[in-house]
Design a protein around this motif. Sequence first.
Motif, mmCIF file in Angstrom:
data_model
loop_
_atom_site.group_PDB
_atom_site.id
_atom_site.type_symbol
_atom_site.label_atom_id
_atom_site.label_comp_id
_atom_site.label_asym_id
_atom_site.label_seq_id
_atom_site.Cartn_x
_atom_site.Cartn_y
_atom_site.Cartn_z
ATOM 1 N N ASP A 38 0.824 -1.210 0.000
ATOM 2 C CA ASP A 38 0.000 0.000 0.000
ATOM 3 C C ASP A 38 0.859 1.261 0.000
ATOM 4 O OD1 ASP A 38 -2.570 -1.436 2.141
ATOM 5 O OD2 ASP A 38 -2.325 -1.471 -0.038
ATOM 6 N N ALA A 39 1.942 1.233 0.787
ATOM 7 C CA ALA A 39 2.832 2.394 0.824
ATOM 8 C C ALA A 39 3.528 2.580 -0.528
ATOM 9 C CB ALA A 39 3.868 2.222 1.936
ATOM 10 N N LEU A 40 3.916 1.472 -1.141
ATOM 11 C CA LEU A 40 4.538 1.558 -2.470
ATOM 12 C C LEU A 40 3.567 2.142 -3.486
ATOM 13 C CD1 LEU A 40 6.843 0.785 -4.490
ATOM 14 C CD2 LEU A 40 5.636 -1.382 -4.783
ATOM 15 N N TYR A 41 2.324 1.674 -3.447
ATOM 16 C CA TYR A 41 1.320 2.168 -4.387
ATOM 17 C C TYR A 41 1.109 3.672 -4.220
ATOM 18 C CZ TYR A 41 -3.103 2.617 -6.868
ATOM 19 O OH TYR A 41 -4.087 2.995 -7.729
ATOM 20 N N ALA A 42 1.058 4.131 -2.959
ATOM 21 C CA ALA A 42 0.855 5.561 -2.706
ATOM 22 C C ALA A 42 2.021 6.387 -3.247
ATOM 23 C CB ALA A 42 0.689 5.798 -1.199
ATOM 24 N N GLN A 43 3.239 5.884 -3.083
ATOM 25 C CA GLN A 43 4.406 6.612 -3.583
ATOM 26 C C GLN A 43 4.405 6.675 -5.112
ATOM 27 O OE1 GLN A 43 8.140 5.255 -1.838
ATOM 28 N NE2 GLN A 43 7.096 4.709 0.069
ATOM 29 N N LEU A 44 4.049 5.554 -5.752
ATOM 30 C CA LEU A 44 4.008 5.552 -7.218
ATOM 31 C C LEU A 44 2.900 6.461 -7.732
ATOM 32 C CD1 LEU A 44 4.590 1.754 -7.961
ATOM 33 C CD2 LEU A 44 6.220 3.623 -8.264
ATOM 34 N N LEU A 45 1.774 6.456 -7.027
ATOM 35 C CA LEU A 45 0.656 7.289 -7.464
ATOM 36 C C LEU A 45 1.013 8.769 -7.371
ATOM 37 C CD1 LEU A 45 -2.251 6.936 -8.471
ATOM 38 C CD2 LEU A 45 -3.019 7.253 -6.113
ATOM 39 N N GLU A 46 1.776 9.140 -6.360
ATOM 40 C CA GLU A 46 2.205 10.533 -6.235
ATOM 41 C C GLU A 46 3.093 10.950 -7.414
ATOM 42 O OE1 GLU A 46 4.152 10.875 -2.504
ATOM 43 O OE2 GLU A 46 2.296 10.789 -1.312
ATOM 44 N N GLN A 47 3.787 9.986 -7.987
ATOM 45 C CA GLN A 47 4.643 10.269 -9.137
ATOM 46 C C GLN A 47 3.900 10.126 -10.464
ATOM 47 O OE1 GLN A 47 8.213 7.884 -8.889
ATOM 48 N NE2 GLN A 47 8.465 8.264 -6.694
ATOM 49 N N GLY A 48 2.599 9.863 -10.397
ATOM 50 C CA GLY A 48 1.825 9.711 -11.626
ATOM 51 C C GLY A 48 2.011 8.366 -12.289
ATOM 52 N N LEU A 49 2.378 7.341 -11.508
ATOM 53 C CA LEU A 49 2.610 5.998 -12.045
ATOM 54 C C LEU A 49 1.560 5.040 -11.503
ATOM 55 C CD1 LEU A 49 6.500 5.791 -11.622
ATOM 56 C CD2 LEU A 49 5.209 6.407 -13.680
ATOM 57 N N TYR A 50 1.125 4.117 -12.376
ATOM 58 C CA TYR A 50 0.120 3.132 -11.999
ATOM 59 C C TYR A 50 0.741 1.742 -12.108
ATOM 60 C CZ TYR A 50 -3.037 7.054 -12.596
ATOM 61 O OH TYR A 50 -3.653 8.274 -12.486
ATOM 62 N N PRO A 51 0.960 1.058 -10.977
ATOM 63 C CA PRO A 51 1.671 -0.231 -10.991
ATOM 64 C C PRO A 51 0.898 -1.305 -11.735
ATOM 65 C CG PRO A 51 0.742 0.189 -8.830
ATOM 66 C CD PRO A 51 0.547 1.454 -9.608
ATOM 67 N N GLN A 52 1.613 -2.065 -12.549
ATOM 68 C CA GLN A 52 1.048 -3.188 -13.273
ATOM 69 C C GLN A 52 1.524 -4.516 -12.691
ATOM 70 O OE1 GLN A 52 -1.167 -2.580 -15.930
ATOM 71 N NE2 GLN A 52 -0.956 -0.513 -15.104
ATOM 72 N N ARG A 53 2.759 -4.532 -12.197
ATOM 73 C CA ARG A 53 3.329 -5.740 -11.601
ATOM 74 C C ARG A 53 4.332 -5.332 -10.537
ATOM 75 N NH1 ARG A 53 4.134 -11.110 -12.342
ATOM 76 N NH2 ARG A 53 6.178 -11.964 -11.825
ATOM 77 N N VAL A 54 4.279 -6.027 -9.400
ATOM 78 C CA VAL A 54 5.183 -5.737 -8.288
ATOM 79 C C VAL A 54 5.714 -7.053 -7.748
ATOM 80 C CG1 VAL A 54 5.396 -4.787 -5.966
ATOM 81 C CG2 VAL A 54 4.007 -3.604 -7.671
ATOM 82 N N THR A 55 7.008 -7.136 -7.544
ATOM 83 C CA THR A 55 7.614 -8.317 -6.942
ATOM 84 C C THR A 55 8.443 -7.871 -5.748
ATOM 85 O OG1 THR A 55 9.506 -8.198 -8.442
ATOM 86 C CG2 THR A 55 7.687 -9.621 -9.088
#
Length: 242
Positions: A38-55
């Motif tokens: 969740d924290a990773l998603y929030a950081q990416l969203l702040e940068q305008g990025l939408y995660p497709q795959r996370v490992t």
Amino acid sequence: MAASDNRRPSGGHTLFRYTAKDIDGRTVRGTMEAADYDALYAQLLEQGLYPQRVTGRGADRRPRTLRPQELSDLCRQLSTLLASGVSLVRALTIISQDEGISAGLRRVYESVLSEVRKGSSLSDALEAQQVFPALMLGMIRAGEGSGRLDRVAERLAVHYEKAHQMNQQVKSALMYPMILAVLSVAVVIVIGVVRGLGLVVDVLALIRGLRAVEQAPEVVRQRGLVARRVVVILVCHLAAFL
């Protein structure tokens, strides 16, 4: 396009490797340190990025399928908004910004919104999340083809609401036998303990009787009779206990 953050993870954090897309649809790959997904998603969203795959440790897991109640709420809101003349993008934006949903649901809805903004159909955007059932995907696809998406969403809301009510009734029906089973086990344990205590009391009483016999020479011949009584009482208690 690639991005990278080569910092080593500090205590309590995990180094995630991600693949994301920006608002223009360009692929961005890299690593980032975060406390959890969740924290990773929030950081990416702040940068305008939408995660497709996370490992990463504990992160590469398939999301769970949404429950009937969650599906019912989504379809109900979507049907109401579309029937009121709100555009699909605006409706998904309103739904994803609902403060009453969990962080996981918000993540799913925002990902659907991102796909729709990039030109995907609603059915394709939902299918890409891998958390929506095949029935819902097929009905949404049929609604898109007929132009009756709001009515299809309303029917889906009714269907999943009934499914949720059925699940609750099944849980309630199973709860009563479980309570009876627990109470039965408790009663058996209590009976066993009470009988065991009674056995101990009787044995102690007979032991005191044996000591009294030893102290009274005139009744020594009664020792065999008392011993037989001990055996009979022990057998009776064991039979009742079993």
